[in-house]
Structures are given as structure tokens and as C-alpha cells.
Design a protein around this motif. Structure first.
Motif, PDB file in Angstrom:
ATOM      1  N   TRP A  45       0.872  -1.332   0.088  1.00 27.36           N
ATOM      2  CA  TRP A  45      -0.041   0.089  -0.051  1.00 27.36           C
ATOM      3  C   TRP A  45       0.724   1.079  -0.137  1.00 27.36           C
ATOM      4  CZ3 TRP A  45      -5.511   1.352   1.383  1.00 27.36           C
ATOM      5  CH2 TRP A  45      -6.515   0.253   1.192  1.00 27.36           C
ATOM      6  N   LEU A  46       2.246   1.286  -0.321  1.00 26.73           N
ATOM      7  CA  LEU A  46       2.962   2.479   0.093  1.00 26.73           C
ATOM      8  C   LEU A  46       2.615   3.555  -0.917  1.00 26.73           C
ATOM      9  CD1 LEU A  46       6.543   2.070  -1.822  1.00 26.73           C
ATOM     10  CD2 LEU A  46       4.580   0.763  -2.498  1.00 26.73           C
ATOM     11  N   MET A  47       2.124   3.275  -2.099  1.00 27.27           N
ATOM     12  CA  MET A  47       1.584   4.349  -3.042  1.00 27.27           C
ATOM     13  C   MET A  47       0.596   5.420  -2.142  1.00 27.27           C
ATOM     14  SD  MET A  47      -0.112   4.237  -6.800  1.00 27.27           S
ATOM     15  CE  MET A  47      -0.470   5.837  -7.777  1.00 27.27           C
ATOM     16  N   SER A  48      -0.488   4.622  -1.684  1.00 23.33           N
ATOM     17  CA  SER A  48      -1.473   5.137  -0.918  1.00 23.33           C
ATOM     18  C   SER A  48      -0.966   5.869   0.474  1.00 23.33           C
ATOM     19  CB  SER A  48      -2.506   4.369  -0.605  1.00 23.33           C
ATOM     20  OG  SER A  48      -3.585   4.789   0.418  1.00 23.33           O
ATOM     21  N   ARG A  49      -0.069   4.807   1.061  1.00 23.24           N
ATOM     22  CA  ARG A  49       0.194   5.266   2.668  1.00 23.24           C
ATOM     23  C   ARG A  49       1.110   6.826   2.362  1.00 23.24           C
ATOM     24  NH1 ARG A  49       2.484  -0.074   5.828  1.00 23.24           N
ATOM     25  NH2 ARG A  49       0.384  -0.810   6.344  1.00 23.24           N
ATOM     26  N   GLU A  50       2.053   6.775   1.244  1.00 24.39           N
ATOM     27  CA  GLU A  50       2.736   8.052   1.246  1.00 24.39           C
ATOM     28  C   GLU A  50       2.384   8.812   0.121  1.00 24.39           C
ATOM     29  OE1 GLU A  50       6.886   6.298   0.481  1.00 24.39           O
ATOM     30  OE2 GLU A  50       6.557   4.793   1.848  1.00 24.39           O
ATOM     31  N   GLN A  51       1.115   8.766  -0.244  1.00 24.28           N
ATOM     32  CA  GLN A  51       0.322   9.771  -1.041  1.00 24.28           C
ATOM     33  C   GLN A  51       1.257  10.060  -2.192  1.00 24.28           C
ATOM     34  OE1 GLN A  51      -2.050  12.541   0.936  1.00 24.28           O
ATOM     35  NE2 GLN A  51      -2.429  11.247   2.707  1.00 24.28           N
ATOM     36  N   MET A  52       1.599   9.091  -3.064  1.00 27.19           N
ATOM     37  CA  MET A  52       2.546   9.400  -4.204  1.00 27.19           C
ATOM     38  C   MET A  52       1.542   9.713  -5.506  1.00 27.19           C
ATOM     39  SD  MET A  52       5.331   6.255  -3.548  1.00 27.19           S
ATOM     40  CE  MET A  52       6.305   6.223  -4.717  1.00 27.19           C
ATOM     41  N   THR A  53       1.798  10.532  -6.330  1.00 24.59           N
ATOM     42  CA  THR A  53       1.281  10.770  -7.458  1.00 24.59           C
ATOM     43  C   THR A  53       1.730   9.435  -8.491  1.00 24.59           C
ATOM     44  OG1 THR A  53       3.096  11.762  -8.529  1.00 24.59           O
ATOM     45  CG2 THR A  53       1.315  13.213  -7.357  1.00 24.59           C
ATOM     46  N   ALA A  54       0.866   9.375  -9.607  1.00 27.89           N
ATOM     47  CA  ALA A  54       1.013   8.191 -10.492  1.00 27.89           C
ATOM     48  C   ALA A  54       2.656   8.431 -10.974  1.00 27.89           C
ATOM     49  CB  ALA A  54      -0.001   8.125 -11.586  1.00 27.89           C
ATOM     50  N   ASP A 145      -9.355   7.554 -14.742  1.00 32.17           N
ATOM     51  CA  ASP A 145     -11.067   7.579 -14.427  1.00 32.17           C
ATOM     52  C   ASP A 145     -11.507   7.315 -13.178  1.00 32.17           C
ATOM     53  OD1 ASP A 145     -12.026   8.772 -16.959  1.00 32.17           O
ATOM     54  OD2 ASP A 145     -11.271   7.099 -17.977  1.00 32.17           O
ATOM     55  N   PHE A 146     -10.482   6.605 -12.305  1.00 34.50           N
ATOM     56  CA  PHE A 146     -10.934   6.044 -10.951  1.00 34.50           C
ATOM     57  C   PHE A 146     -11.204   6.996 -10.110  1.00 34.50           C
ATOM     58  CE2 PHE A 146     -10.480   4.017  -6.996  1.00 34.50           C
ATOM     59  CZ  PHE A 146     -11.163   2.883  -7.283  1.00 34.50           C
ATOM     60  N   LEU A 147     -12.401   7.183  -9.734  1.00 30.90           N
ATOM     61  CA  LEU A 147     -12.694   8.426  -8.736  1.00 30.90           C
ATOM     62  C   LEU A 147     -12.054   8.619  -7.386  1.00 30.90           C
ATOM     63  CD1 LEU A 147     -16.933   8.987  -9.017  1.00 30.90           C
ATOM     64  CD2 LEU A 147     -14.540  10.512  -9.929  1.00 30.90           C
ATOM     65  N   ILE A 148     -11.415   9.485  -7.225  1.00 30.29           N
ATOM     66  CA  ILE A 148     -10.399   9.522  -5.766  1.00 30.29           C
ATOM     67  C   ILE A 148     -11.348   9.286  -4.756  1.00 30.29           C
ATOM     68  CG2 ILE A 148      -9.076  11.210  -4.506  1.00 30.29           C
ATOM     69  CD1 ILE A 148      -8.282  12.361  -7.202  1.00 30.29           C
ATOM     70  N   ASP A 149     -11.031   8.262  -3.666  1.00 30.71           N
ATOM     71  CA  ASP A 149     -11.767   8.240  -2.605  1.00 30.71           C
ATOM     72  C   ASP A 149     -10.707   7.935  -1.443  1.00 30.71           C
ATOM     73  OD1 ASP A 149     -10.494   5.565  -2.565  1.00 30.71           O
ATOM     74  OD2 ASP A 149     -12.032   4.813  -3.722  1.00 30.71           O
ATOM     75  N   GLY A 150     -11.299   7.984  -0.301  1.00 30.53           N
ATOM     76  CA  GLY A 150     -10.547   7.818   0.864  1.00 30.53           C
ATOM     77  C   GLY A 150      -9.315   7.020   1.081  1.00 30.53           C
ATOM     78  N   GLN A 154      -4.421  10.293  -3.804  1.00 29.94           N
ATOM     79  CA  GLN A 154      -4.664  11.831  -3.823  1.00 29.94           C
ATOM     80  C   GLN A 154      -6.029  12.105  -2.979  1.00 29.94           C
ATOM     81  OE1 GLN A 154      -2.746  10.635  -6.969  1.00 29.94           O
ATOM     82  NE2 GLN A 154      -1.572  11.864  -5.499  1.00 29.94           N
ATOM     83  N   ARG A 155      -6.156  11.394  -2.003  1.00 32.13           N
ATOM     84  CA  ARG A 155      -7.300  11.825  -1.147  1.00 32.13           C
ATOM     85  C   ARG A 155      -7.289  13.174  -0.541  1.00 32.13           C
ATOM     86  NH1 ARG A 155      -4.246   7.656   0.863  1.00 32.13           N
ATOM     87  NH2 ARG A 155      -3.314   8.012   2.821  1.00 32.13           N
ATOM     88  N   ASP A 156      -5.922  13.474  -0.204  1.00 29.08           N
ATOM     89  CA  ASP A 156      -5.758  14.836   0.524  1.00 29.08           C
ATOM     90  C   ASP A 156      -5.410  15.916  -0.326  1.00 29.08           C
ATOM     91  OD1 ASP A 156      -6.580  13.700   2.929  1.00 29.08           O
ATOM     92  OD2 ASP A 156      -4.200  13.223   3.365  1.00 29.08           O
ATOM     93  N   ALA A 157      -5.579  15.736  -1.733  1.00 31.15           N
ATOM     94  CA  ALA A 157      -5.358  16.828  -2.823  1.00 31.15           C
ATOM     95  C   ALA A 157      -6.359  17.886  -2.479  1.00 31.15           C
ATOM     96  CB  ALA A 157      -5.182  16.535  -3.965  1.00 31.15           C
ATOM     97  N   PRO A 158      -5.746  19.334  -2.392  1.00 29.22           N
ATOM     98  CA  PRO A 158      -6.730  20.407  -2.050  1.00 29.22           C
ATOM     99  C   PRO A 158      -7.664  20.624  -3.125  1.00 29.22           C
ATOM    100  CG  PRO A 158      -4.395  21.484  -2.777  1.00 29.22           C
ATOM    101  CD  PRO A 158      -4.514  19.788  -2.489  1.00 29.22           C
ATOM    102  N   ASN A 159      -7.467  20.044  -4.426  1.00 29.58           N
ATOM    103  CA  ASN A 159      -8.342  20.409  -5.458  1.00 29.58           C
ATOM    104  C   ASN A 159      -9.055  18.931  -5.835  1.00 29.58           C
ATOM    105  OD1 ASN A 159      -5.954  19.305  -6.367  1.00 29.58           O
ATOM    106  ND2 ASN A 159      -6.125  20.174  -8.408  1.00 29.58           N
ATOM    107  N   TRP A 208     -14.841   7.363   2.440  1.00 23.59           N
ATOM    108  CA  TRP A 208     -15.471   8.345   1.643  1.00 23.59           C
ATOM    109  C   TRP A 208     -15.208   8.098   0.359  1.00 23.59           C
ATOM    110  CZ3 TRP A 208     -13.013  11.608  -1.778  1.00 23.59           C
ATOM    111  CH2 TRP A 208     -11.815  11.939  -1.314  1.00 23.59           C
ATOM    112  N   GLY A 209     -16.434   8.114  -0.526  1.00 21.56           N
ATOM    113  CA  GLY A 209     -16.350   7.832  -2.011  1.00 21.56           C
ATOM    114  C   GLY A 209     -16.121   6.314  -1.969  1.00 21.56           C
TER     115      GLY A 209
END
Ligand code: JFZ
Length: 427
Positions: A45-54, A145-150, A154-159, A208-209
């Protein structure tokens, strides 16, 4: 371990379903979590844990070149461990595809390695005489196309609201179905499919999501799967009922049921708490514990899918090799208490599990007692007992029913108890 001859037969199997017969018979499979996260070597899960972009995560794809990858070695290790089926993560949540998918460039073919891993895997596992399973992640943190969710990186991206406006789950759904079609069309018979996972509203804890059967188009997907591979077994994480249920890192305390009926089930378990290769985690389960987990499941009509996470070069960690070899050594002597075996109608004493195959009862002693073991309700039922590991006779006697009745009032054993006289040293 001892086996006796019983005058009863195994209790009815969970379902009369012939499709799942091999699965309920085999009992033990090897799960392989392998992908770009093996290079990160700090949890899948490192990509999610560390909130890495693609783009940040793609640095692994650019360097994916596992020179030690040899699917026939994986298959041989699975077989030597006593596993009868092997399940590979064709795509995990990071979205990276281990096969030559025509629907994306984010595959092994577009890395320095440039070989179809799923093809090599399927061929090797099949050649070893084992059943072939694939894991496919419903989540995809790379697909645009995968909707960003919790759970999404990118769940914490300001936009995030803005980012989601250009995303379209209908398009992702088409991609998902198309990829599953590829996997079930180009690689011959696939025996088993593990979709992972659903977390729509109602998921605990809430995300969420969250997404489930509706987002995945599960009903349609399952229909397609069964059309393409009529014999395939599908797990229960699509948000619609499947062929077997998948408790994760947890051993149920009795045979599992759905709507009052026993169902085939399979516990998936890690060797060290991580599914993907986790370099600095050396906290491996002991061979003893792993063997107990396998026995414990079979004693409740369940399977064990034990995971290994090969490293970035495609090799197993020495700790994993040690664990698998240890289980294999146990299985070499005790497989007949696992394969084709299931729950017994008899009730074991504490620290003991029973598995039963036909009229054979297997007594798995988790805590070796001093000298003797009292088995309630087995008097008159056993003709002969022996240790399974060396075929040596185990003597036993039946406690006299009168004496037993008398003992009972004094806190002794109830009538019908059989006493096994065990060797002092555990085999
Ligand atoms: C999933 C993955 O997130 C994980 O990386 C691994 O592949 C594992 C086998 O499956 O994790 C889950 C999925 C579902 C549940 C729990 C963990 N669940 O339904 O409880």
C-alpha cells in the motif's frame, strides 16, 4: 498426530457443488503478491500510504527488471510446500499490470523487463500440475478515470473535487471488464479468481467515495466471467455473493455459513504481516504456527491461502523460503490429514483439532500433554490408532463406563472416553 478407524463418515460437505470440489479437497494454496511495490519493499500500500502521484510511483516501472524471476521456481516452491494451487496478483491497487494488456501501457511490457509475467506464471503453475489462480484489484490508483476516494493516494489533494470532475467511473468500469476479459481469454483455463475488494457504504470503518457492486458492475462482470470460464471459482469481494468467502488474517471459530448454509471458505494469511515484499520486516510467523493455521482451517472445513511477496528481483526472501520449506516437510508426512479432509462431527478436547477424511480421524495435538490424552465420546468408535509421522502404534484404552460415571460425579471424565497413551516426546 494419530489416526483411528471410525465407524462414521465425514459430515456432509458445505455444498454439494461439484465446481468447488477440487478447492474443498486441496485445502492449501499459495498467494503471490508481486508488482512494482516489491521494489519499494515497504508494503504493497506504499503508494497510498505515502500519497504518491502516479508519476512519482512510475519510477518503479521505469526500473522494473527482475533478473531472478523464474515462474517455474515459484511453482516448485509452492508444490514442495504442499500447496495445490497458486494465486498471482495480475494487478494490485497500484494499477500496474503483470500481463500484456492492450488496454493500457502501464504493464510489464513497457518496462526494461518486457515479458508477460502472467503468461509465464500460468504456464509454469500448470506444468507443475497445480491449479491456476489470479488476483485482480478492483481499486486502481493509477487509472485516470478511477474516482478519488478515501483510500486513494490523492485523497488529501486540495483540488480533489476538481480532479474528480474529469474522472468517469463508467469508463473505468469498461476498462476493468475489458481487462478481466483479457485475463480469462488469453491464458487458457483459469481455475480461480480473487477480486479485491468492495468498500461501499456500510464498510467498516467508513471510507468516503467507497465503491462496491454498483461501481464495479459486479453482476454483469460475474456473468461474463462465468461465460468465459465456466468452471472458475470466484471469491466474495465483488459486493455480490461468490463461490467462497475470504476471511482475511483471521481464523473463524467454526465452519462458515451464509444464509444458514455452510460455504467453502479460505483464510488468507501473511508470513510477516505484509502482503508485498517488506524488506525490513523480519517478524515471520513460525513454521509451527503456520502449520497450526492450516490445520485449524481444515478442522472447520476451510482452506488456507498463504502469501509470499517475492522481492524486486523476483526471488523469495530467505525467511519465506524457510517457512515454505518447513510447511513442506510437515506436509510430506501429514498431507493425508489435510487433503480431502474436513471437519469432524466429534468434539476435540482443548488444544486439539480434529480433521476427518472418510472414516479416518486425525488428532492434531497443539499442546502435547504428559503421557495421555482423553478423547470424549470416542470409546467403541476406534479400532486402531497410530502416529501419522512414523506409522507407530499408539495404545489406548477405554475408561470403564461404570468407573467413568463414578468419576464424573467426582469431576472425572464422562463415560465413553478413550485414553490415548502418547509418547512423552512430541514427534
Ligand atoms: C486487500 C488488499 O488491500 C491487500 O493489499 C491485500 O492484497 C489483501 C489480500 O487484500 O486487503 C483487504 C481487503 C478486504 C478486506 C480486508 C483487507 N476486508 O474485506 O476485510
Amino acid at each position: 498426530m494419530t489416526s483411528g478407524m471410525l465407524s462414521t463418515t465425514t459430515p456432509p460437505t458445505p455444498t454439494a457443488d461439484t465446481r468447488s470440489a477440487w478447492f474443498r479437497h486441496d485445502r492449501f494454496g499459495l498467494f503471490v503478491h508481486w508488482g512494482l511495490y516489491a521494489m519499494g519493499a515497504r508494503h504493497e500500500w506504499l503508494m497510498s500510504r505515502e500519497q504518491m502521484t502516479a508519476q512519482q510511483y512510475e519510477r518503479f516501472a521505469a526500473r522494473f527488471d527482475p533478473d531472478l524471476f523464474d515462474a517455474s521456481e515459484w511453482a516448485a516452491a509452492a508444490k514442495a510446500a504442499g500447496a495445490q494451487y497458486v494465486v498471482l496478483t495480475a494487478k494490485h491497487h497500484d494499477g500496474f499490470c503483470l500481463w500484456d494488456s492492450a488496454l493500457t501501457d502501464y504493464t510489464v511490457m513497457h518496462t526494461p523487463f518486457g515479458r508477460d509475467v502472467v503468461a509465464a506464471f500460468v504456464d509454469a503453475v500448470r506444468a507443475a500440475g497445480l491449479k491456476v489462480g489470479l488476483y485482480y484489484s478492483l481499486l486502481d490508483w493509477h487509472h485516470p478515470d478511477f474516482l478519488i476516494d478515501g483510500f486513494h493516494p490523492q485523497r488529501d489533494a486540495p483540488n480533489v473535487t476538481e480532479l474528480n470532475q474529469s474522472r468517469d467511473m463508467a469508463r473505468y468500469r469498461e476498462y476493468l471488464h475489458g481487462q478481466v476479459r483479457e485475463l480469462l481469454t488469453h491464458y487458457g483455463t483459469i481455475d480461480y479468481l480473487f477480486f479485491d475488494f468492495s468498500y461501499a457504504s456500510g464498510h467498516n470503518p467508513p471510507v468516503w467515495g467507497g465503491k462496491g457492486a454498483e461501481e464495479w458492475g459486479s453482476a454483469e462482470l460475474l456473468t461474463m466471467v462465468r461465460e468465459l470460464q465456466p468452471g472458475i471459482l470466484v471469491n466474495d469481494r465483488l459486493g455480490v455473493p461468490g463461490d467462497f468467502v475470504t476471511p482475511e488474517q483471521y481464523q473463524p471459530d467454526r465452519p462458515m455459513e451464509r444464509s444458514g448454509m455452510q460455504v467453502p471458505w479460505e483464510a488468507c494469511q501473511t508470513l510477516n504481516g505484509s502482503w508485498g515484499y517488506d524488506r525490513d520486516n523480519t517478524d515471520y510467523k513460525s513454521v509451527d504456527l503456520l502449520v497450526r493455521m492450516l490445520i485449524d482451517g481444515v478442522a472447520k472445513n476451510g482452506n488456507l491461502l498463504l502469501n509470499v511477496g517475492p522481492n524486486g528481483r523476483g526471488a523469495f526472501d530467505p525467511n519465506a523460503e524457510h517457512a515454505l520449506a518447513g510447511i513442506g516437510e510437515w506436509m510430506r508426512l501429514h498431507a493425508r490429514s489435510i487433503r480431502g479432509a474436513g471437519a469432524s462431527g466429534f468434539v476435540p478436547p482443548s488444544d486439539v483439532r480434529y480433521t476427518q477424511r472418510g472414516d479416518r480421524l486425525y488428532v492434531h495435538v497443539f499442546a502435547w500433554p504428559f503421557g495421555s490424552l482423553h478423547l470424549l465420546g470416542l470409546a467403541d468408535r476406534v479400532e486402531y490408532a497410530q502416529l501419522l509421522n512414523d506409522g507407530s502404534e499408539v495404545r489406548f484404552r477405554v475408561i470403564d463406563p461404570d468407573t467413568a460415571a463414578q468419576n464424573l460425579t467426582q469431576g472425572g471424565q464422562p463415560a465413553g472416553t478413550l485414553t490415548l497413551e502418547l509418547p512423552v516426546r512430541r514427534p
